[in-house]
Design a protein around this motif. Sequence first.
Motif, PDB file in Angstrom:
ATOM      1  N   ARG A   1       0.832  -1.211   0.000  1.00 33.12           N
ATOM      2  CA  ARG A   1       0.000   0.000   0.000  1.00 33.12           C
ATOM      3  C   ARG A   1       0.863   1.255   0.000  1.00 33.12           C
ATOM      4  O   ARG A   1       0.507   2.268  -0.585  1.00 33.12           O
ATOM      5  CB  ARG A   1      -0.920   0.012   1.229  1.00 33.12           C
ATOM      6  CG  ARG A   1      -2.070  -0.988   1.192  1.00 33.12           C
ATOM      7  CD  ARG A   1      -3.096  -0.624   2.262  1.00 33.12           C
ATOM      8  NE  ARG A   1      -4.106  -1.669   2.418  1.00 33.12           N
ATOM      9  CZ  ARG A   1      -4.124  -2.545   3.408  1.00 33.12           C
ATOM     10  NH1 ARG A   1      -3.183  -2.514   4.343  1.00 33.12           N
ATOM     11  NH2 ARG A   1      -5.075  -3.461   3.490  1.00 33.12           N
TER      12      ARG A   1
ATOM     13  N   LEU B   1      -4.993  -6.696   0.649  1.00 31.19           N
ATOM     14  CA  LEU B   1      -5.067  -5.540  -0.240  1.00 31.19           C
ATOM     15  C   LEU B   1      -6.501  -5.108  -0.489  1.00 31.19           C
ATOM     16  O   LEU B   1      -6.775  -3.934  -0.714  1.00 31.19           O
ATOM     17  CB  LEU B   1      -4.402  -5.858  -1.583  1.00 31.19           C
ATOM     18  CG  LEU B   1      -2.873  -5.880  -1.586  1.00 31.19           C
ATOM     19  CD1 LEU B   1      -2.354  -6.311  -2.935  1.00 31.19           C
ATOM     20  CD2 LEU B   1      -2.333  -4.506  -1.216  1.00 31.19           C
ATOM     21  N   THR B   2      -7.434  -6.034  -0.481  1.00 32.59           N
ATOM     22  CA  THR B   2      -8.823  -5.678  -0.747  1.00 32.59           C
ATOM     23  C   THR B   2      -9.509  -5.117   0.485  1.00 32.59           C
ATOM     24  O   THR B   2     -10.636  -4.647   0.406  1.00 32.59           O
ATOM     25  CB  THR B   2      -9.622  -6.896  -1.256  1.00 32.59           C
ATOM     26  OG1 THR B   2      -9.437  -7.986  -0.349  1.00 32.59           O
ATOM     27  CG2 THR B   2      -9.151  -7.300  -2.635  1.00 32.59           C
TER      28      THR B   2
ATOM     29  N   PRO C   1      -9.274  -2.112   3.013  1.00 35.96           N
ATOM     30  CA  PRO C   1      -8.549  -0.859   3.173  1.00 35.96           C
ATOM     31  C   PRO C   1      -7.994  -0.696   4.581  1.00 35.96           C
ATOM     32  O   PRO C   1      -8.543  -1.208   5.544  1.00 35.96           O
ATOM     33  CB  PRO C   1      -9.619   0.204   2.881  1.00 35.96           C
ATOM     34  CG  PRO C   1     -10.915  -0.468   3.188  1.00 35.96           C
ATOM     35  CD  PRO C   1     -10.720  -1.913   2.832  1.00 35.96           C
TER      36      PRO C   1
ATOM     37  N   LEU D   1     -10.940   2.181  -0.763  1.00 39.97           N
ATOM     38  CA  LEU D   1     -10.562   1.466  -1.970  1.00 39.97           C
ATOM     39  C   LEU D   1     -10.691   2.389  -3.174  1.00 39.97           C
ATOM     40  O   LEU D   1     -11.484   3.322  -3.171  1.00 39.97           O
ATOM     41  CB  LEU D   1     -11.449   0.240  -2.149  1.00 39.97           C
ATOM     42  CG  LEU D   1     -11.324  -0.852  -1.083  1.00 39.97           C
ATOM     43  CD1 LEU D   1     -12.270  -1.988  -1.382  1.00 39.97           C
ATOM     44  CD2 LEU D   1      -9.898  -1.364  -0.996  1.00 39.97           C
TER      45      LEU D   1
ATOM     46  N   GLN E   1      -7.755  -3.227  -5.682  1.00 37.17           N
ATOM     47  CA  GLN E   1      -8.484  -2.188  -4.956  1.00 37.17           C
ATOM     48  C   GLN E   1      -9.649  -1.606  -5.754  1.00 37.17           C
ATOM     49  O   GLN E   1     -10.570  -1.051  -5.179  1.00 37.17           O
ATOM     50  CB  GLN E   1      -7.523  -1.083  -4.517  1.00 37.17           C
ATOM     51  CG  GLN E   1      -6.547  -1.550  -3.441  1.00 37.17           C
ATOM     52  CD  GLN E   1      -5.744  -0.436  -2.837  1.00 37.17           C
ATOM     53  OE1 GLN E   1      -5.455   0.570  -3.480  1.00 37.17           O
ATOM     54  NE2 GLN E   1      -5.366  -0.593  -1.573  1.00 37.17           N
TER      55      GLN E   1
END
Length: 226
Positions: A98, A141-142, A144, A150, A215
């Motif tokens: 991120r 990653l999906t 936040p 996202l 994302q």
Amino acid sequence: MTIRVLLADDQALLRATFRILIDSCDDMQVVGEASDGAEAVDLTRAHHPDIVLMDIRMPGTDGLAATTAICADPQLTATRVLILTTFETEDYVAQALRAGASGFLGKDVTADTLLAGLRTVASGEALLSPAATRTLITRFLTAPAPGAHLAPPERLADLTAREREVMALAADGKSNTEIAEHLTLSPLTVRTHIHRAMTKLGARDRAQLIVIAYQTGLVKAAPPAP
């Protein structure tokens, strides 16, 4: 072309070891050493290295904060960050990606693996160590981070259908050669689609392109194993 590397680690002996290893290669050169994150950011702005080999845990400004600062600086878009740490947990991997890191390796890697990793990241490819499995990474990653959001799917509006298709396959972990075979294209054509997608989305490298793919929902994370 020589790959210019900046070392950021609070252990002087480790930095010295890395310098000897990297400087022994004809295609690499260490251009500076930092003992903390703040110094890493300052030296990166001064030297514009191709890669910052960044430890996560350092006194004061840590490696994640330094990575965020470097990747957010519009003057440093050509610099990539390779995270090297003993703390190879899923959360650190997600935070590093991120923050804009291009790769992630544990400190227990061999010398050959480290050098190969530097060359991989310098070429614009994403680098994730075997312990950082794709399923775990994409799951984080999906989701936040606190206070983050996202990316909206509309961010992909300028991509062609083929660029989206290639981007999705890249996010699934396929190499350019594998994507080419899957879509019956040449590897050069695949590389062109990847670079066009990166340019349109403002992604500095393949790792960031993969982050955007998840994302925005272009690719869905695999469900946890039962």
